[in-house]
Each structure stands twice: as C-alpha cells, then as structure tokens.
Design an enzyme around this catalytic site. Structure first.
Site, PDB file in Angstrom:
ATOM      1  N   LYS A 212       0.901  -1.324  -0.197  1.00 38.10           N
ATOM      2  CA  LYS A 212      -0.248  -0.039  -0.019  1.00 38.10           C
ATOM      3  C   LYS A 212       0.957   1.149   0.309  1.00 38.10           C
ATOM      4  O   LYS A 212       1.462   1.816   1.446  1.00 38.10           O
ATOM      5  CB  LYS A 212      -0.404   0.196   1.421  1.00 38.10           C
ATOM      6  CG  LYS A 212      -1.636   1.055   1.461  1.00 38.10           C
ATOM      7  CD  LYS A 212      -2.934   1.611   0.425  1.00 38.10           C
ATOM      8  CE  LYS A 212      -4.012   2.825   0.344  1.00 38.10           C
ATOM      9  NZ  LYS A 212      -3.244   3.695   0.304  1.00 38.10           N
ATOM     10  N   ARG A 217      -3.157   8.381  -6.865  1.00 36.48           N
ATOM     11  CA  ARG A 217      -3.604   7.277  -8.147  1.00 36.48           C
ATOM     12  C   ARG A 217      -3.485   7.825  -9.235  1.00 36.48           C
ATOM     13  O   ARG A 217      -3.873   8.336  -9.096  1.00 36.48           O
ATOM     14  CB  ARG A 217      -5.259   6.630  -7.361  1.00 36.48           C
ATOM     15  CG  ARG A 217      -5.856   6.191  -8.003  1.00 36.48           C
ATOM     16  CD  ARG A 217      -6.071   4.287  -7.084  1.00 36.48           C
ATOM     17  NE  ARG A 217      -6.685   3.716  -7.695  1.00 36.48           N
ATOM     18  CZ  ARG A 217      -7.592   3.058  -7.332  1.00 36.48           C
ATOM     19  NH1 ARG A 217      -8.286   3.186  -6.205  1.00 36.48           N
ATOM     20  NH2 ARG A 217      -8.320   1.895  -7.358  1.00 36.48           N
ATOM     21  N   ARG A 232      -7.711  10.478  -9.325  1.00 41.09           N
ATOM     22  CA  ARG A 232      -8.021   9.241  -8.472  1.00 41.09           C
ATOM     23  C   ARG A 232      -9.540  10.230  -8.857  1.00 41.09           C
ATOM     24  O   ARG A 232     -10.391   9.510  -9.224  1.00 41.09           O
ATOM     25  CB  ARG A 232      -8.135   9.714  -7.144  1.00 41.09           C
ATOM     26  CG  ARG A 232      -8.983   9.145  -6.131  1.00 41.09           C
ATOM     27  CD  ARG A 232      -8.863   8.953  -4.955  1.00 41.09           C
ATOM     28  NE  ARG A 232      -9.496   8.568  -4.027  1.00 41.09           N
ATOM     29  CZ  ARG A 232      -9.772   7.325  -3.218  1.00 41.09           C
ATOM     30  NH1 ARG A 232      -8.468   6.881  -3.449  1.00 41.09           N
ATOM     31  NH2 ARG A 232     -10.694   6.601  -2.051  1.00 41.09           N
ATOM     32  N   PHE A 295      -1.148  -2.014 -10.475  1.00 38.58           N
ATOM     33  CA  PHE A 295      -1.838  -3.024  -9.557  1.00 38.58           C
ATOM     34  C   PHE A 295      -3.686  -3.963 -10.302  1.00 38.58           C
ATOM     35  O   PHE A 295      -3.612  -4.462 -10.558  1.00 38.58           O
ATOM     36  CB  PHE A 295      -2.170  -3.146  -7.952  1.00 38.58           C
ATOM     37  CG  PHE A 295      -3.521  -1.577  -7.854  1.00 38.58           C
ATOM     38  CD1 PHE A 295      -4.229  -1.553  -8.661  1.00 38.58           C
ATOM     39  CD2 PHE A 295      -2.864  -0.209  -7.458  1.00 38.58           C
ATOM     40  CE1 PHE A 295      -5.574  -0.493  -8.188  1.00 38.58           C
ATOM     41  CE2 PHE A 295      -3.593   0.635  -7.546  1.00 38.58           C
ATOM     42  CZ  PHE A 295      -4.355   1.218  -8.116  1.00 38.58           C
ATOM     43  N   LYS A 372      -7.908  -2.631   2.826  1.00 36.92           N
ATOM     44  CA  LYS A 372      -6.422  -1.830   4.016  1.00 36.92           C
ATOM     45  C   LYS A 372      -6.188  -1.469   4.595  1.00 36.92           C
ATOM     46  O   LYS A 372      -6.717  -1.820   5.992  1.00 36.92           O
ATOM     47  CB  LYS A 372      -6.076  -0.609   2.379  1.00 36.92           C
ATOM     48  CG  LYS A 372      -7.140   0.342   3.104  1.00 36.92           C
ATOM     49  CD  LYS A 372      -7.320   1.365   2.918  1.00 36.92           C
ATOM     50  CE  LYS A 372      -8.595   2.399   2.842  1.00 36.92           C
ATOM     51  NZ  LYS A 372      -8.966   4.133   2.375  1.00 36.92           N
TER      52      LYS A 372
END
Length: 502
Positions: A212, A217, A232, A295, A372
């Site tokens: 993480k 993002r 994001r 990812f 997370k």
C-alpha cells in the site's frame, strides 16, 4: 424549476439520518425536473457544480455583502448559466466581471440560497447527498434496478451524465455506456481492515497481498500512441507527467487501461512525501520523476476485463506492464503475509492491500473484497476552537481546530482540523462544554483557551504551508477526549513533525 426547491431538498436531506428518507427526498425532486435541469441539479445535490472549477474562491464569496432577496425567483437554469459564465472567465477584466456576476447572483438569491451557493462553490456543501445516495436516488426516480445505474456511472465517470440517461432513456440508454479507452471510469475503492489477521480471516487464502504505497492514484489509458492519464477524481493530468506518457507508450501492447499509483522516490529508493508527488500534477515539467506502480488491468488489446476476476486481470497486467507492477504476493500463508506487511512498512510504505483474487472490478464502490491494512498513529492534541456545523450539524459545534504543544512554552501550534469521528454524543457535549472555555468567537468559529485535550487517530502527517507548524495532519479522526490530561500533557510539535515520512 425554482432554485429554491434544490436548496430546500438539500436542507431536507441534511436534516435526516435516514438513508431511505434521503433517497426519497432526492428522487421526488429528480422526477419533477425538466430534462435540461437534470445535469446541474444532480451535480449540485452531490456537492459540486457540474463545471467543477470556477475560479471563484472563498474570500470573494464571503467578503461580498449583498442584501438577500425577500422571495425566491432564481431558476435552476439561470443559476447554472451564471456558474457556466463564471467558469469561462479568464484574462483581462475577468476579476471584475467575476465579482459583478457573483453580485448579480447574490442580489437575486434569498438568504438560504446565498448560503447554499457559498457552500457549493467553496466545496463546503455537506448536505448528506453523497454520490452513493444520489446514485440510488437516480435509480429510484427512474424506476430502475440499481445495478445498471451503478455500472453506467462507473463507465461514464460522471453521475450527472448517468442521471440524464437513466431519467430520459431508461435501461436502453444506460446500456449504451461501455468501457471506452480514453474515458476514465470510477476507481474501485478499498475498505479499512481492523488488522491483517482480520482481513486474512475474512477473505481466505485466495488473495493477493500488495504494497500500500503513499502515492497518487492514477488511471492510464492508451490507444495506439495516444495516452491519457487521470487522477483518482478523474481529472486529466497528461501534460504534467510526460515521463509517464513515454513509459506507457513503450508498453508491449496496442491498447490498455491500467490502474495504479505513482510516486516520487528518493535516491535511496524510498518514497518521497506524498505532497511532493502531488506537486507534479500542477506543473508542466518538474525535476522529480514519477514512477508508476500498476496493480490492475481493466482493458487489454480489445478485451474488456472489468467483470473478470482479479486473477485474470493480474495475468493481463503481467502481459501489459511486467516491469511496472506493484510489489505483491499471491496466495501467501498467514506468516508470509505478515512478513510482507513488515517489509512494506520497512520500505517506507503505508502498509498492504489484501484483495480477493476472485472479485471483479467494482468501480466506484468501497467494498470488502479490497481491504487496506495501514499503520495507524494516535496523538494527543489541544482543541483551539470549533466551527459551527452545517446540515444535520446546524446549531452544533463541529469541525475542530487542533494544535500541538510548543515545547518552548509558547502558545499551541495549529496543525489541522477535523470533524471525523464525532458521534452525536460528542457533538452535544462539545456544544455544551466548549463555551465554558471560550476566549473569543466570530460568526463561524468559537475559539477556546488551551485547556481541552483530544486523542486523534491519523494516517500520518505531511509538510504544509497552511499551518504555522509547517505540517498538517492526514486523515485525522477523533478517538476520544482526555479529561485526565491538560495542555501540558499534549504531544509537542516535535512529536508531530517526527511522523513525517523519512
């Protein structure tokens, strides 16, 4: 429709805790809108103008002194047209014209409408119509199942656009939304886990455990040589990150949509502070190079992978970007997963993500198939003041001003604000207790003598020019008040600065 009806619905939604009541209020309003009113109204009730940035700041709005109108007369389209003009202003004379236009809007607005506009244009509109609730309201108003509305929103990336399609064309219109390379989709979100053991117990053995990272993002779209990169929030940043564009153009594929993080690294290979990465998004060039870590793969060479399990998407990711995958391990033992978390923290990252390998990409949703696990900090800070709340919190002291102790004996040093974690019981207690410690007040805030200590949970801190201590809290949440401590027992500014990465 009169703009006042939007404002009244916003107030009604903000005054109830019932999700069902919120959805019904919004759906009733949506059914009454004319076709051209749907897009602006949905955007406003979800908390922002459809034009997003309009170049009018808090000071311009709050410094304006215009007597409100006695009765509502503004229409939805009149307000939207004024905001559209504000958003398009630039160049010589734009500052004066912006002030004139805002003045015209306020002169025609009632006191309630003025308040709504200020909060809308400054990002302070907290009336409870969050995107998830508004999505459900659109489905209810259109008489449709929620699933196709959510999917269309995921693929369109814009709730107002989705609402227009649902309310005007139903399922036929919604079915036209497909994953389109170059048009961003809502990112899938993760839920916090209580700890690694809890995440492993809930998701089982068929999982991926990934670093993480404390990066930004990004969603990358490539079609041939054309590359577009989004944040994001789906804001395009392609011109600001030429090194990422070049890297994506060199990937061994023809078309692809990738989800990941990007961050700046120190010479040691450890991540630089989050705000240094974010600084690149506002400039055309920069000395700091950004490194991508992908990812997920949502699309590869003509194949839509959204509904495929994560295991299949990771196989596609290995084909598309084998050298730029985020560090991860598949189907680890509990001991190996623990070792991976320790390694991630040792390498300067936030923790790990635990993901179900069987789950599809549920864009725009915070589900349990991604969890997370992060390192959490708690510190004791001094309450310097509290702001009066909006919506359901009207009449209650809410947003806290937080300060750290000056080890040199000076006044507390402000390091942030938060209203997160405040229960109804705490809100009521604050509103009764804080005036007993009042030093002064203005229209928005009650300022306190440095006597009350609160325990704050946070994800970390970052360098900031906003506060005098040079640091700001990240994702701060109230855990509890500490009546057993006074200001002399609070954590110092040195302790807070000690939480800076690296």
């Amino acid at each position: 429709m009169l703009f006042a009806e939007i404002v009244a619905t916003s107030a009604a939604v903000g005054s109830t805790r019932s999700r069902k009541a919120k959805i019904e209020s919004l759906a009733t309003l949506l059914r009454a809108l004319a076709p051209e009113e749907i897009e602006p109204a949905v955007a406003w009730l979800a908390g922002e103008p459809r034009q997003r940035r309009i170049g009018t700041g808090w000071r311009t709005l709050t410094d304006l002194r215009v007597d409100p109108a006695d009765a509502p007369s503004l229409t939805v389209m009149a307000v939207d047209e004024m905001i559209e003009e504000l958003a398009g202003l630039s160049g010589a004379g734009s500052v004066l014209r912006r002030r004139e236009l805002v003045g015209e809007l306020f002169a025609a607005a009632t006191a309630e409408e003025q308040s709504f506009v200020i909060r809308l244009l400054t990002g302070e509109l907290r009336q409870g119509a969050l995107v998830g609730i508004m999505t459900d309201a659109v489905a209810t108003a259109a008489g449709l199942p929620i699933a196709p509305v959510r999917r269309a929103f995921m693929l369109s990336g814009a709730l107002p656009t989705t609402a227009v399609a649902a309310l005007r064309g139903g399922l036929d219109e919604l079915s036209k939304f497909e994953l389109e390379v170059g048009r961003p989709v809502q990112p899938m979100l993760a839920s916090p886990a209580e700890g690694l053991a809890d995440a492993l117990a809930e998701l089982g053995a068929d999982i991926s455990v990934e670093y993480k990272m404390d990066g930004a993002r990004i969603q990358v779209h490539r079609n041939g040589d054309e590359v577009r990169i989004f944040t994001r929030t789906l804001r395009e940043i392609t011109p600001s990150v030429p090194e990422l564009v070049s890297l994506v153009q060199a990937l061994p594929c023809e078309s692809v949509v990738l989800d990941g993080e990007t961050l700046a690294l120190a010479d040691s290979g450890r991540p630089r502070p989050f705000q240094e990465t974010m600084s690149r998004f506002g400039a055309d060039t920069g000395e700091l190079l950004l490194h991508p870590y992908f990812f997920d793969c949502l699309y590869l060479d003509g194949v839509d992978l959204l509904d495929e399990p994560l295991s299949a998407r990771l196989d596609a990711l290995e084909r598309a970007a084998p050298d730029h995958r985020i560090p991860s391990v598949q189907r680890p033992t509990d001991e190996a997963a623990t070792d991976y978390l320790v390694a991630a923290l040792r390498d300067g990252h936030e923790g790990v993500m635990v993901k179900s390998l069987a789950a599809p990409y549920a864009a725009g949703r915070r589900g349990r198939t991604w969890q997370k696990v992060k390192q959490v900090h708690t510190i004791d800070l001094i309450v310097l003041g509290a702001e009066w709340g909006y919506g359901r919190r009207t009449g209650l002291l809410s947003n806290l001003h937080l300060g750290a102790r000056d080890p040199d004996g000076g006044p507390p040093i402000m390091v942030g604000k938060t209203f997160k974690g405040l229960t109804d019981k705490l809100l009521a207690w604050q509103t009764e207790e804080f005036p007993k410690h009042e030093s002064s007040r203005d229209a928005q805030t009650v300022y306190l003598r440095p006597e009350i200590v609160v325990e704050i949970e946070l994800d970390g801190v970052q360098v900031s020019r906003r506060y005098p201590g040079g640091v700001a809290l990240r994702f701060a949440r109230v855990l509890r008040y500490r009546p057993d401590k006074d200001a002399r027992d609070a954590d110092t500014i040195d302790t807070v600065r000690g939480l800076l990465p690296g």
